[in-house]
Design an enzyme around this catalytic site. Sequence first.
Site, PDB file in Angstrom:
ATOM      1  N   SER A 139     -11.348 -19.171 -90.869  1.00 52.77           N
ATOM      2  CA  SER A 139     -11.996 -17.907 -90.510  1.00 52.77           C
ATOM      3  C   SER A 139     -12.667 -18.062 -89.152  1.00 52.77           C
ATOM      4  O   SER A 139     -12.983 -19.187 -88.737  1.00 52.77           O
ATOM      5  CB  SER A 139     -13.069 -17.563 -91.553  1.00 52.77           C
ATOM      6  OG  SER A 139     -13.918 -16.543 -91.073  1.00 52.77           O
ATOM      7  N   TYR A 152     -19.915 -20.568 -96.866  1.00 50.77           N
ATOM      8  CA  TYR A 152     -18.611 -20.107 -96.354  1.00 50.77           C
ATOM      9  C   TYR A 152     -18.373 -20.684 -94.960  1.00 50.77           C
ATOM     10  O   TYR A 152     -17.322 -21.276 -94.691  1.00 50.77           O
ATOM     11  CB  TYR A 152     -18.621 -18.577 -96.324  1.00 50.77           C
ATOM     12  CG  TYR A 152     -17.315 -17.939 -95.933  1.00 50.77           C
ATOM     13  CD1 TYR A 152     -16.216 -17.972 -96.788  1.00 50.77           C
ATOM     14  CD2 TYR A 152     -17.176 -17.278 -94.715  1.00 50.77           C
ATOM     15  CE1 TYR A 152     -15.011 -17.374 -96.435  1.00 50.77           C
ATOM     16  CE2 TYR A 152     -15.980 -16.668 -94.349  1.00 50.77           C
ATOM     17  CZ  TYR A 152     -14.900 -16.721 -95.211  1.00 50.77           C
ATOM     18  OH  TYR A 152     -13.713 -16.124 -94.863  1.00 50.77           O
TER      19      TYR A 152
END
Length: 248
Positions: A139, A152
């Site tokens: 990401s 995350y």
Amino acid sequence: MPTAVVTGAARGIGLATAQTLYSAGWRVALTDVDPLVEERAAALGQGAQGWEADVASAPDWERVVAEAREALGPVGGLVLNALATDITPLHEMTPESWQRQLEVNLTGAFHGVRACLPDLRRAEGPGAARPGGVVIVSSVHAHFGLPDVPGYAASKAGQAGLARQLAAQYGPQVRVNCVTPGPIRTAQWDRVDEERRRRSAAQTALDRLGEPEEVAQVIAFLLSERASYMTGATVAVDGGWSITKDST
Ligand SMILES: NC(=O)c1ccc[n+]([C@@H]2O[C@H](COP(=O)([O-])OP(=O)(O)OC[C@H]3O[C@@H](n4cnc5c(N)ncnc54)[C@H](O)[C@@H]3O)[C@@H](O)[C@H]2O)c1
């Protein structure tokens, strides 16, 4: 074509990737904790099969890879796409939540590569321009600090580092690359209000959210023989999110 294993394939980027690879001629093993994955695979047709499995579980990986090899043939491609996230600042996050995010996003990749490596190494001869290898779906959070996603962000940065390390370790037999999507319209955005979606779209150079298929196309390219000289790369698929800033 060999078999590609795609994790988190019941929906979103994983499902789009499974569909794109299937259309390109791959046999596809779709895995997800959601049993819906079996229906998704059946909808693709012969040469696709779904398995309910948790990427954080080593026994699940052993079972799925053995059964996929038996049903579809040796594994030549691996797309590590499943995710766990918790939108909570670190001072409020429980150690259990932190641990689970690392287990799914990072340790899941460890288990997956370990389970598939014997097949992956056999699938590609040294220097061969053949389809195959590993793609890790990381990401933009791997490189940029945004509020409220410590587990995350840490695991996504870990995934990008792991992809480079694996590329160095297992080349020339196995190519390993990483994609860093920006804001992509999937179920992850269902809980985000319209105003925040609009702002995220405006933060890209292309002024919109991306579609799962637009990430899937890049993943399929990285697994194809057309990407035969790409390994250890981190490819942004973010509509320019990472190269533009609003100066107003
Ligand atoms: N959507 C975005 O804006 C965006 C942005 C950057 C990166 N990504 C990355 O793309 C990947 C896919 O995200 P998405 O938006 O398509 O998500 P999604 O929520 O649409 O799909 C994720 C899938 O993973 C499955 N899953 C969750 N935990 C699992 C586990 N332990 N084992 C197996 N499957 C599991 C879920 O059931 C779900 O079907 C993720 O790695 C995510 O970090 C997404």
